[in-house]
Design a protein around this motif. Structure first.
Motif, PDB file in Angstrom:
ATOM      1  N   HIS A 115       0.852  -1.193   0.000  1.00  0.00           N
ATOM      2  CA  HIS A 115       0.000   0.000   0.000  1.00  0.00           C
ATOM      3  C   HIS A 115       0.885   1.239   0.000  1.00  0.00           C
ATOM      4  O   HIS A 115       1.719   1.430   0.888  1.00  0.00           O
ATOM      5  CB  HIS A 115      -0.914   0.020   1.223  1.00  0.00           C
ATOM      6  CG  HIS A 115      -1.746   1.256   1.322  1.00  0.00           C
ATOM      7  ND1 HIS A 115      -2.613   1.676   0.322  1.00  0.00           N
ATOM      8  CD2 HIS A 115      -1.842   2.200   2.300  1.00  0.00           C
ATOM      9  CE1 HIS A 115      -3.202   2.792   0.672  1.00  0.00           C
ATOM     10  NE2 HIS A 115      -2.752   3.148   1.874  1.00  0.00           N
ATOM     11  N   VAL A 116       0.689   2.074  -1.030  1.00  0.00           N
ATOM     12  CA  VAL A 116       1.397   3.348  -1.132  1.00  0.00           C
ATOM     13  C   VAL A 116       0.356   4.446  -0.933  1.00  0.00           C
ATOM     14  O   VAL A 116      -0.524   4.654  -1.773  1.00  0.00           O
ATOM     15  CB  VAL A 116       2.098   3.498  -2.499  1.00  0.00           C
ATOM     16  CG1 VAL A 116       2.835   4.834  -2.562  1.00  0.00           C
ATOM     17  CG2 VAL A 116       3.067   2.345  -2.736  1.00  0.00           C
ATOM     18  N   SER A 117       0.450   5.132   0.200  1.00  0.00           N
ATOM     19  CA  SER A 117      -0.546   6.137   0.570  1.00  0.00           C
ATOM     20  C   SER A 117      -0.446   7.364  -0.338  1.00  0.00           C
ATOM     21  O   SER A 117       0.590   7.604  -0.983  1.00  0.00           O
ATOM     22  CB  SER A 117      -0.343   6.562   2.029  1.00  0.00           C
ATOM     23  OG  SER A 117      -0.440   5.451   2.889  1.00  0.00           O
ATOM     24  N   PRO A 118      -1.501   8.154  -0.389  1.00  0.00           N
ATOM     25  CA  PRO A 118      -1.423   9.421  -1.128  1.00  0.00           C
ATOM     26  C   PRO A 118      -0.291  10.289  -0.586  1.00  0.00           C
ATOM     27  O   PRO A 118       0.006  10.272   0.609  1.00  0.00           O
ATOM     28  CB  PRO A 118      -2.797  10.055  -0.871  1.00  0.00           C
ATOM     29  CG  PRO A 118      -3.698   8.909  -0.548  1.00  0.00           C
ATOM     30  CD  PRO A 118      -2.840   7.920   0.183  1.00  0.00           C
ATOM     31  N   GLU A 119       0.330  11.015  -1.449  1.00  0.00           N
ATOM     32  CA  GLU A 119       1.473  11.874  -1.136  1.00  0.00           C
ATOM     33  C   GLU A 119       2.746  11.082  -0.845  1.00  0.00           C
ATOM     34  O   GLU A 119       3.794  11.681  -0.611  1.00  0.00           O
ATOM     35  CB  GLU A 119       1.176  12.802   0.059  1.00  0.00           C
ATOM     36  CG  GLU A 119      -0.096  13.622  -0.084  1.00  0.00           C
ATOM     37  CD  GLU A 119      -0.053  14.513  -1.315  1.00  0.00           C
ATOM     38  OE1 GLU A 119       1.037  14.996  -1.675  1.00  0.00           O
ATOM     39  OE2 GLU A 119      -1.122  14.728  -1.925  1.00  0.00           O
ATOM     40  N   ALA A 120       2.663   9.757  -0.853  1.00  0.00           N
ATOM     41  CA  ALA A 120       3.869   8.932  -0.741  1.00  0.00           C
ATOM     42  C   ALA A 120       4.360   8.604  -2.148  1.00  0.00           C
ATOM     43  O   ALA A 120       3.610   8.711  -3.133  1.00  0.00           O
ATOM     44  CB  ALA A 120       3.585   7.660   0.037  1.00  0.00           C
ATOM     45  N   SER A 121       5.631   8.198  -2.252  1.00  0.00           N
ATOM     46  CA  SER A 121       6.173   7.925  -3.585  1.00  0.00           C
ATOM     47  C   SER A 121       7.285   6.882  -3.523  1.00  0.00           C
ATOM     48  O   SER A 121       7.942   6.706  -2.490  1.00  0.00           O
ATOM     49  CB  SER A 121       6.715   9.210  -4.222  1.00  0.00           C
ATOM     50  OG  SER A 121       7.837   9.681  -3.498  1.00  0.00           O
ATOM     51  N   SER A 167       8.492  -8.203  -6.915  1.00  0.00           N
ATOM     52  CA  SER A 167       8.012  -9.274  -6.045  1.00  0.00           C
ATOM     53  C   SER A 167       8.184 -10.613  -6.746  1.00  0.00           C
ATOM     54  O   SER A 167       8.240 -10.677  -7.985  1.00  0.00           O
ATOM     55  CB  SER A 167       6.538  -9.043  -5.688  1.00  0.00           C
ATOM     56  OG  SER A 167       6.030 -10.134  -4.940  1.00  0.00           O
ATOM     57  N   ASN A 168       8.278 -11.672  -5.953  1.00  0.00           N
ATOM     58  CA  ASN A 168       8.348 -13.017  -6.531  1.00  0.00           C
ATOM     59  C   ASN A 168       6.984 -13.692  -6.543  1.00  0.00           C
ATOM     60  O   ASN A 168       6.876 -14.872  -6.902  1.00  0.00           O
ATOM     61  CB  ASN A 168       9.340 -13.885  -5.752  1.00  0.00           C
ATOM     62  CG  ASN A 168       8.825 -14.279  -4.376  1.00  0.00           C
ATOM     63  OD1 ASN A 168       8.105 -13.498  -3.738  1.00  0.00           O
ATOM     64  ND2 ASN A 168       9.186 -15.466  -3.912  1.00  0.00           N
ATOM     65  N   HIS A 169       5.945 -12.944  -6.139  1.00  0.00           N
ATOM     66  CA  HIS A 169       4.599 -13.513  -6.041  1.00  0.00           C
ATOM     67  C   HIS A 169       3.603 -12.379  -6.273  1.00  0.00           C
ATOM     68  O   HIS A 169       3.882 -11.224  -5.925  1.00  0.00           O
ATOM     69  CB  HIS A 169       4.407 -14.129  -4.643  1.00  0.00           C
ATOM     70  CG  HIS A 169       3.203 -15.001  -4.523  1.00  0.00           C
ATOM     71  ND1 HIS A 169       1.957 -14.511  -4.171  1.00  0.00           N
ATOM     72  CD2 HIS A 169       3.044 -16.342  -4.698  1.00  0.00           C
ATOM     73  CE1 HIS A 169       1.096 -15.509  -4.136  1.00  0.00           C
ATOM     74  NE2 HIS A 169       1.721 -16.633  -4.450  1.00  0.00           N
ATOM     75  N   PRO A 170       2.453 -12.673  -6.851  1.00  0.00           N
ATOM     76  CA  PRO A 170       1.458 -11.607  -7.055  1.00  0.00           C
ATOM     77  C   PRO A 170       1.110 -10.901  -5.747  1.00  0.00           C
ATOM     78  O   PRO A 170       1.071 -11.515  -4.678  1.00  0.00           O
ATOM     79  CB  PRO A 170       0.248 -12.358  -7.631  1.00  0.00           C
ATOM     80  CG  PRO A 170       0.834 -13.570  -8.272  1.00  0.00           C
ATOM     81  CD  PRO A 170       2.005 -13.961  -7.408  1.00  0.00           C
ATOM     82  N   LEU A 171       0.868  -9.591  -5.826  1.00  0.00           N
ATOM     83  CA  LEU A 171       0.569  -8.769  -4.662  1.00  0.00           C
ATOM     84  C   LEU A 171      -0.827  -8.168  -4.766  1.00  0.00           C
ATOM     85  O   LEU A 171      -1.354  -7.969  -5.865  1.00  0.00           O
ATOM     86  CB  LEU A 171       1.583  -7.624  -4.547  1.00  0.00           C
ATOM     87  CG  LEU A 171       3.046  -7.972  -4.290  1.00  0.00           C
ATOM     88  CD1 LEU A 171       3.901  -6.711  -4.390  1.00  0.00           C
ATOM     89  CD2 LEU A 171       3.225  -8.626  -2.924  1.00  0.00           C
ATOM     90  N   ASN A 172      -1.379  -7.870  -3.602  1.00  0.00           N
ATOM     91  CA  ASN A 172      -2.529  -6.975  -3.552  1.00  0.00           C
ATOM     92  C   ASN A 172      -1.967  -5.561  -3.486  1.00  0.00           C
ATOM     93  O   ASN A 172      -1.489  -5.122  -2.432  1.00  0.00           O
ATOM     94  CB  ASN A 172      -3.392  -7.260  -2.318  1.00  0.00           C
ATOM     95  CG  ASN A 172      -4.157  -8.566  -2.450  1.00  0.00           C
ATOM     96  OD1 ASN A 172      -4.580  -8.935  -3.548  1.00  0.00           O
ATOM     97  ND2 ASN A 172      -4.334  -9.268  -1.334  1.00  0.00           N
ATOM     98  N   ALA A 173      -1.970  -4.860  -4.599  1.00  0.00           N
ATOM     99  CA  ALA A 173      -1.342  -3.546  -4.673  1.00  0.00           C
ATOM    100  C   ALA A 173      -2.383  -2.449  -4.569  1.00  0.00           C
ATOM    101  O   ALA A 173      -3.352  -2.411  -5.338  1.00  0.00           O
ATOM    102  CB  ALA A 173      -0.560  -3.413  -5.967  1.00  0.00           C
ATOM    103  N   SER A 174      -2.181  -1.573  -3.595  1.00  0.00           N
ATOM    104  CA  SER A 174      -3.023  -0.388  -3.432  1.00  0.00           C
ATOM    105  C   SER A 174      -2.111   0.820  -3.591  1.00  0.00           C
ATOM    106  O   SER A 174      -1.462   1.259  -2.641  1.00  0.00           O
ATOM    107  CB  SER A 174      -3.691  -0.399  -2.052  1.00  0.00           C
ATOM    108  OG  SER A 174      -4.418   0.791  -1.835  1.00  0.00           O
ATOM    109  N   LEU A 175      -2.063   1.332  -4.809  1.00  0.00           N
ATOM    110  CA  LEU A 175      -1.066   2.338  -5.170  1.00  0.00           C
ATOM    111  C   LEU A 175      -1.739   3.694  -5.348  1.00  0.00           C
ATOM    112  O   LEU A 175      -2.151   4.082  -6.445  1.00  0.00           O
ATOM    113  CB  LEU A 175      -0.345   1.914  -6.454  1.00  0.00           C
ATOM    114  CG  LEU A 175       0.250   0.491  -6.433  1.00  0.00           C
ATOM    115  CD1 LEU A 175       0.839   0.132  -7.787  1.00  0.00           C
ATOM    116  CD2 LEU A 175       1.284   0.367  -5.331  1.00  0.00           C
TER     117      LEU A 175
END
Length: 319
Positions: A264-270, A277-285
């Motif tokens: 998870h990459v929060s707003p205003e983060a970069s 990754s070596n495995h699929p992720l749940n990405a919240s970008l």
């Protein structure tokens, strides 16, 4: 002729005295006994002298052999001691060369009992990695020995992520990046890594090995920038970059199970560099992602990621 065994004496002439004895065969002069004993004594003394000479020669020869033996043993011990000393010096030099230049290494070691020469050659690997070849030569006048060893310094991040791997996953990821399967990859592979169970109060460092979840804020990585990027490895955990967290470098998320973890990459983060990754992720970008080869190359060439190995067959001594 007389038939009895009686001794007869004849008149003496001068000082000469001759003894005779009679027998049934006639008168026979007796042989003098003193000269015979004298000759026997001389012979015995000669034999004794020969034996004493032989014993003396044997003792001298044995003494010389013993002296030669001790001389050889001392030389052997001195050579072995010098060899051990040189080996220890070379190991200390190699440790310093892993993260220092040749001139910096020479300034940090004791050269009072030996002459040390380090030659450095800069090389470029097949994947454009920065490599350094070192030849270390230690000479010591006291033992009249010269010890030579060669080393290769290379980055623990052997290859940069490909464009297909960046911001994605690849089940052969660790083999590509580190030439290690995930089963054989651990924090000890990175000599100056910080290993923790979370990201609370991270110390200033360039490599972090986190086994578990990581909540990252900007204060934890305030010491990094594009020229001093980080490598963050998350093993079997979720990663959250809180607001205003500016990450420069490479994030590697590794899973040893089939469980799907979350990034998870929060707003205003970069993230400037890449995450993989070596495995699929749940990405919240919700923040920004900026691929940067420059940042990744700066990370790869950083001395904290460097490893050094001896070149086989290059260790030898001249004496």
């Amino acid at each position: 002729m007389p038939t009895t065994n009686t001794e007869m004496q004849w008149p003496q002439r001068g000082n000469r005295k001759t003894e005779f004895k009679t027998s049934h065969v006639g008168v026979v002069p007796t042989r003098p006994t003193e000269p015979l004993r004298f000759q026997q004594g001389i012979a015995v003394l000669g034999i004794v002298a020969i034996l004493l000479s032989a014993i003396t020669f044997s003792a001298i020869s044995t003494s010389q052999q013993v002296q030669q033996f001790y001389t050889i043993e001392k030389t052997k011990r001195d050579t072995e001691k010098a060899h051990v000393t040189h080996m220890q010096q070379v190991k200390e030099i190699a440790k310093l060369l892993r993260s220092h230049s040749a001139s910096q290494t020479l300034n940090r070691i004791d050269t009072s009992n030996a002459t040390i020469l380090i030659e450095q050659t800069d090389l470029v690997g097949e994947e454009q990695q920065s490599l350094q070849h070192f030849e270390v030569r230690i000479s010591q006048d006291e033992s009249n020995t010269i010890y030579t060893a060669k080393f290769l310094r290379y980055p623990s991040l052997l290859r940069l992520p490909t464009s297909n791997q960046q911001f994605s996953w690849d089940n052969q990821l660790t083999e590509w990046l580190f030439n290690r399967s995930i089963e054989h990859l651990s924090a000890t592979y990175f000599p100056q890594s910080v290993a923790k169970q979370d990201c609370v109060d991270l110390p200033p460092a360039s490599i972090f090995w986190i086994e578990g979840d990581c909540q990252l804020d900007n204060e934890d990585i305030a010491h990094s920038d594009e020229n001093q990027p980080l490598m963050l490895l998350i093993v079997d955990g979720d990663l959250t970059l809180h607001a205003d967290t500016q990450f420069h470098g490479l994030i590697v998320m590794l899973s040893t199970t089939s469980y799907t973890h979350t990034l998870h990459v929060s707003p205003e983060a970069s993230i400037k560099g890449a995450y993989v990754s070596n495995h699929p992720l749940n990405a919240s970008l919700d923040g920004s992602l900026t691929p940067s080869t420059t940042v990744l190359k700066n990370l790869q060439s950083h001395t904290t990621l460097a490893k050094i190995i001896p070149i086989p067959g290059s260790w030898y001594s001249n004496n």
